[in-house]
Design a protein around this motif. Structure first.
Motif, PDB file in Angstrom:
ATOM      1  N   HIS A   1       2.112  -1.885   1.951  1.00  0.00           N
ATOM      2  CA  HIS A   1       2.037  -3.207   2.566  1.00  0.00           C
ATOM      3  C   HIS A   1       1.797  -3.126   4.078  1.00  0.00           C
ATOM      4  CE1 HIS A   1       6.052  -1.622   2.803  1.00  0.00           C
ATOM      5  NE2 HIS A   1       6.319  -2.422   3.802  1.00  0.00           N
ATOM      6  N   ILE A   2       2.083  -2.001   4.690  1.00  0.00           N
ATOM      7  CA  ILE A   2       1.945  -1.909   6.149  1.00  0.00           C
ATOM      8  C   ILE A   2       0.479  -2.030   6.590  1.00  0.00           C
ATOM      9  CG2 ILE A   2       2.385  -0.477   8.203  1.00  0.00           C
ATOM     10  CD1 ILE A   2       4.967  -1.566   6.997  1.00  0.00           C
ATOM     11  N   PRO A   3      -0.462  -1.289   5.953  1.00  0.00           N
ATOM     12  CA  PRO A   3      -1.855  -1.361   6.440  1.00  0.00           C
ATOM     13  C   PRO A   3      -2.582  -2.662   6.105  1.00  0.00           C
ATOM     14  CG  PRO A   3      -1.546   0.528   4.951  1.00  0.00           C
ATOM     15  CD  PRO A   3      -0.315  -0.296   4.872  1.00  0.00           C
ATOM     16  N   SER A   4      -1.958  -3.516   5.319  1.00  0.00           N
ATOM     17  CA  SER A   4      -2.713  -4.603   4.710  1.00  0.00           C
ATOM     18  C   SER A   4      -3.125  -5.712   5.685  1.00  0.00           C
ATOM     19  CB  SER A   4      -1.885  -5.197   3.569  1.00  0.00           C
ATOM     20  OG  SER A   4      -2.731  -5.941   2.739  1.00  0.00           O
ATOM     21  N   GLY A   5      -4.061  -5.401   6.558  1.00  0.00           N
ATOM     22  CA  GLY A   5      -4.617  -6.395   7.493  1.00  0.00           C
ATOM     23  C   GLY A   5      -3.763  -6.634   8.727  1.00  0.00           C
ATOM     24  N   VAL A   6      -2.437  -6.704   8.535  1.00  0.00           N
ATOM     25  CA  VAL A   6      -1.554  -7.157   9.617  1.00  0.00           C
ATOM     26  C   VAL A   6      -1.399  -6.200  10.814  1.00  0.00           C
ATOM     27  CG1 VAL A   6      -0.312  -8.756   8.125  1.00  0.00           C
ATOM     28  CG2 VAL A   6       0.551  -6.421   8.402  1.00  0.00           C
TER      29      VAL A   6
ATOM     30  N   VAL B   1       8.862  -9.850   8.703  1.00  0.00           N
ATOM     31  CA  VAL B   1       9.218  -8.463   9.002  1.00  0.00           C
ATOM     32  C   VAL B   1       9.085  -7.610   7.746  1.00  0.00           C
ATOM     33  CG1 VAL B   1      11.695  -8.818   8.531  1.00  0.00           C
ATOM     34  CG2 VAL B   1      11.020  -7.015  10.106  1.00  0.00           C
ATOM     35  N   ALA B   2       8.751  -6.349   7.923  1.00  0.00           N
ATOM     36  CA  ALA B   2       8.775  -5.408   6.789  1.00  0.00           C
ATOM     37  C   ALA B   2       9.031  -4.011   7.308  1.00  0.00           C
ATOM     38  CB  ALA B   2       7.465  -5.444   6.012  1.00  0.00           C
ATOM     39  N   GLY B   3       9.840  -3.286   6.565  1.00  0.00           N
ATOM     40  CA  GLY B   3      10.113  -1.885   6.900  1.00  0.00           C
ATOM     41  C   GLY B   3       9.244  -0.954   6.083  1.00  0.00           C
ATOM     42  N   GLY B   4       9.513   0.325   6.212  1.00  0.00           N
ATOM     43  CA  GLY B   4       8.660   1.341   5.592  1.00  0.00           C
ATOM     44  C   GLY B   4       9.134   1.746   4.205  1.00  0.00           C
ATOM     45  N   CYS B   5       8.303   2.541   3.571  1.00  0.00           N
ATOM     46  CA  CYS B   5       8.503   2.928   2.178  1.00  0.00           C
ATOM     47  C   CYS B   5       8.641   4.444   2.070  1.00  0.00           C
ATOM     48  CB  CYS B   5       7.310   2.428   1.373  1.00  0.00           C
ATOM     49  SG  CYS B   5       7.352   2.964  -0.314  1.00  0.00           S
ATOM     50  N   SER B   6       9.868   4.902   1.785  1.00  0.00           N
ATOM     51  CA  SER B   6      10.072   6.361   1.738  1.00  0.00           C
ATOM     52  C   SER B   6       9.364   6.998   0.540  1.00  0.00           C
ATOM     53  CB  SER B   6      11.566   6.690   1.716  1.00  0.00           C
ATOM     54  OG  SER B   6      12.188   6.069   0.615  1.00  0.00           O
ATOM     55  N   ALA B   7       9.188   6.245  -0.551  1.00  0.00           N
ATOM     56  CA  ALA B   7       8.549   6.834  -1.740  1.00  0.00           C
ATOM     57  C   ALA B   7       7.080   7.166  -1.493  1.00  0.00           C
ATOM     58  CB  ALA B   7       8.669   5.872  -2.922  1.00  0.00           C
TER      59      ALA B   7
ATOM     60  N   LEU C   1       6.905   6.599   8.515  1.00  0.00           N
ATOM     61  CA  LEU C   1       7.169   5.260   8.002  1.00  0.00           C
ATOM     62  C   LEU C   1       6.571   4.266   8.987  1.00  0.00           C
ATOM     63  CD1 LEU C   1      11.012   5.701   7.404  1.00  0.00           C
ATOM     64  CD2 LEU C   1       9.263   5.654   5.606  1.00  0.00           C
ATOM     65  N   GLY C   2       6.092   3.161   8.465  1.00  0.00           N
ATOM     66  CA  GLY C   2       5.604   2.099   9.351  1.00  0.00           C
ATOM     67  C   GLY C   2       6.474   0.862   9.182  1.00  0.00           C
ATOM     68  N   ALA C   3       6.519   0.036  10.214  1.00  0.00           N
ATOM     69  CA  ALA C   3       7.252  -1.235  10.124  1.00  0.00           C
ATOM     70  C   ALA C   3       6.647  -2.202  11.133  1.00  0.00           C
ATOM     71  CB  ALA C   3       8.733  -1.029  10.420  1.00  0.00           C
ATOM     72  N   PHE C   4       6.837  -3.495  10.880  1.00  0.00           N
ATOM     73  CA  PHE C   4       6.323  -4.485  11.832  1.00  0.00           C
ATOM     74  C   PHE C   4       7.207  -5.716  11.826  1.00  0.00           C
ATOM     75  CE2 PHE C   4       3.949  -5.163   7.824  1.00  0.00           C
ATOM     76  CZ  PHE C   4       4.394  -6.434   7.518  1.00  0.00           C
ATOM     77  N   ALA C   5       7.091  -6.501  12.883  1.00  0.00           N
ATOM     78  CA  ALA C   5       7.766  -7.812  12.935  1.00  0.00           C
ATOM     79  C   ALA C   5       6.873  -8.762  13.720  1.00  0.00           C
ATOM     80  CB  ALA C   5       9.129  -7.676  13.613  1.00  0.00           C
ATOM     81  N   PHE C   6       6.758  -9.989  13.231  1.00  0.00           N
ATOM     82  CA  PHE C   6       5.951 -11.017  13.895  1.00  0.00           C
ATOM     83  C   PHE C   6       6.798 -12.256  14.122  1.00  0.00           C
ATOM     84  CE2 PHE C   6       2.888  -8.874  10.891  1.00  0.00           C
ATOM     85  CZ  PHE C   6       2.339  -8.046  11.859  1.00  0.00           C
ATOM     86  N   HIS C   7       6.578 -12.888  15.264  1.00  0.00           N
ATOM     87  CA  HIS C   7       7.283 -14.129  15.574  1.00  0.00           C
ATOM     88  C   HIS C   7       6.286 -15.285  15.468  1.00  0.00           C
ATOM     89  CE1 HIS C   7       9.288 -16.752  18.939  1.00  0.00           C
ATOM     90  NE2 HIS C   7       9.447 -17.277  17.745  1.00  0.00           N
ATOM     91  N   ILE C   8       6.530 -16.170  14.523  1.00  0.00           N
ATOM     92  CA  ILE C   8       5.668 -17.345  14.333  1.00  0.00           C
ATOM     93  C   ILE C   8       6.453 -18.565  14.835  1.00  0.00           C
ATOM     94  CG2 ILE C   8       4.292 -18.671  12.666  1.00  0.00           C
ATOM     95  CD1 ILE C   8       3.586 -15.631  12.886  1.00  0.00           C
TER      96      ILE C   8
END
Lengths: 475, 109
Positions: free
Chosen positions: A423-428, A279-285, A306-313
């Protein structure tokens, strides 16, 4: 060999014009007023084609059929809920920010707090958060909020042009726990919590069945003596009632999400855990990072989300797409940083090991930042540049003819569609669409590539990259 | 080119003298190469302006212009793939124009 699978994904976008203006003010920008004039409405954020792609109402590939600029070609209809995620307005986000704050540092004005809690209790996923179900009874009067801002270095929280609360500093004298750092970290936590809660709601995964959480943002929480101590992961698990889970943070700048996925896959494949969340949340800066350039180009301020995502592995279920843990592409220290060496290590080596050619991948997904946001800065279309390099690697290896370059890039290159949130756009962002396309028998295999600018930390001049192959389940 | 790079280049130029240094560019994009070449030649032209009065006076060459000076095998190992996607003739033309503009009496090519 049994490989771990990607069992579920969720993506959230949160429009935060109030936080954006606060960032502009904190940076001392002279353009706060101009930015205010160019802010988008929530409706235009929802109907913006790349955002609809991010939450799964549109395939990223379909963006190529929509004329640019996309901000002038908004969809006639857009839904805030999507197959893969949801777009949230700022008031709901501020409610979640308050709900996940366990130290009483977010102080909402009583009327706002009551109305937003009421709204969030009707949200199908967020209503399950314990901070919403049983909110702390700590609302403040307008006067108290203003007093904290004026005399106690609290930062105002703004919605609809009004101050509706504030964030306090966490200690009297620790420069690592000032109001702005607290807000930055709680923003990352709250947006990650929204993404995870949405994942739980969409997939039916029970919070108590989550074993471990790896958080992969670019923030650092701690006090002056342990500035990046962590752990966002465990705090997110707690907020989402994952009572049987523990967790820790993984950092590698924008490459962290792919590192985290690899680690999650390893934990599952080794049998240590069954259900691991990345999981990762967004970056206000990063809000409004290029706002001044966008204003110069008479564009709306597109970095208002802000972007955020979560993945279940999880372990192999014979259905979901597998992560080929035997074909991880790495950029080792010794490979240097010339693009040719990097692409050889990152792309060619794992493909060769698996007996694949460049053209065998149905898609490559790298640096998926929306080109519309960064082209005005002179950086060009970063995603497409990656695919040009991959195509040239194919030529070098004699697998692609020079005349086919454009055709191949069009076939395998996922266009950029993610917000400019590091980190949000990075492929995932393509993992969700890839999972759906693989499950729908539309594609067989996809390579996800994460890259990170390690040199920004000044400990090394290197950058980093990692690639993963996601494949149709062989069963 | 970020602020820190500009400051580092300025410090190197002050320490060793501009006549002893050239800047070697690796930008994939002619426009970015021009901005970088202009920055090291005439001071910073970008919107962020940490050293507005600095006139670095450094000549910049793109790595593709230095091909003949580099061991062929080394060059191939690092640049063969990049050469396929770079607009080499335009990069050379545009970076040369910057040198001619800032150093009209020194640059013959």
């Amino acid at each position: 060999m049994k490989y771990p699978v990607i069992k579920g994904t969720s993506y959230t976008l949160i429009q935060t014009p109030g936080l954006l203006l606060q960032q502009a003010t904190l940076k001392g920008s002279q353009l706060s007023h101009s930015i205010k004039d160019q802010l988008r409405s929530f409706d235009s954020v929802v109907r913006y084609p790349p955002n609809q792609a991010f939450i799964g109402n549109l395939l990223p590939e379909d963006l190529l059929n929509i004329p640019r600029p996309w901000y002038n070609n908004a969809l006639s209809e857009g839904k805030r809920q999507g197959k893969l995620g949801e777009i949230f307005p700022e008031d709901e986000f501020l409610g979640v920010l308050d709900a996940v704050d366990v130290y009483g540092l977010v102080c909402l004005e009583a009327g706002f707090k009551q109305s937003i809690l009421q709204k969030l209790r009707y949200h199908p996923a967020l209503c399950m958060l314990k901070g919403i179900k049983t909110a702390q009874n700590d609302s403040f009067s307008n006067e108290e909020v203003h007093e904290m801002i004026e005399t106690r270095e609290a930062l105002p929280l703004i919605f609809g042009g009004q101050i509706i609360g504030c964030v306090r500093k966490a200690t009297v004298s620790d420069s690592n726990l000032t109001a702005s750092r607290v807000l930055e970290n709680l923003t990352a936590k709250a947006s990650a919590v929204a993404a995870l809660q949405l994942l739980l709601s969409k997939t039916g995964l029970k919070p108590q069945d989550v074993d471990y959480i790896i958080e992969a943002s670019e923030e650092a929480c701690g006090d002056n003596r342990q500035k990046g101590g962590g752990s966002f992961a465990k705090s997110i698990a707690e907020a989402c009632s994952c009572s049987n889970a523990s967790g820790a943070d993984t950092r590698a700048f924008c490459a962290a999400p792919v590192h985290a996925l690899m680690q999650a896959a390893a934990l599952v494949q080794s049998g240590i855990f069954t259900n691991v969340i990345v999981v990762a949340g967004g970056c206000s800066a990063k809000l409004g990072l290029n706002a001044e350039i966008h204003l110069e180009h008479n564009m709306p301020v597109l970095e208002d989300i802000l972007g955020a995502f979560a993945f279940h592995i999880s372990k192999d279920d014979g259905i979901n797409p597998i992560i080929r843990t035997d074909l991880i592409g790495r950029m080792n220290v010794g490979c240097g940083d010339s693009p040719q060496q990097v692409y050889h290590s990152l792309i060619a080596e794992p493909l060769t090991k698996g007996g694949y050619r460049i053209v065998d991948m149905d898609r490559y997904a790298a640096e998926l930042v929306n080109p519309e946001i960064i082209e005005p800065t002179g950086c060009g279309d970063i995603a497409k540049r990656n695919y040009s390099m991959i195509a040239s690697l194919g030529i070098l290896r004699g697998e692609i003819d020079r005349s086919e370059i454009e055709e191949q890039i069009h076939r395998f290159g996922v266009p950029g569609f993610a917000p400019n949130q590091g980190h949000i756009p990075s492929g995932v962002p393509y993992i969700g669409p890839a999972r759906d396309l693989i499950l729908g028998n539309k594609v067989n295999q996809v390579m996800i590539i994460g890259k990170g600018s390690l040199f920004l930390g000044k400990l090394t001049r290197l950058y980093d990259a990692l690639s993963l192959i996601i494949q149709r389940n062989p069963k | 080119m970020d602020q820190e790079n500009q400051v580092q280049i300025q410090e190197l130029a002050q320490k060793y003298g501009c006549e002893e240094l050239i800047a070697v560019l690796g930008s994939a994009d002619p426009e970015m190469a021009v901005i970088a070449a202009e920055s090291v030649a005439g001071g910073n032209l970008m919107f962020i302006d940490p050293i507005p009065t600095a006139q670095l006076g450094l000549k910049a060459y793109h790595i593709v212009e230095l091909k003949e000076l580099i061991d062929h095998q080394v060059y191939l190992r690092h640049m063969e793939m990049m050469e396929m996607i770079l607009d080499i003739s335009r990069i050379i033309e545009e970076v040369s124009i910057v040198r001619k503009r800032f150093f009209p009496s020194e640059v013959s090519e």
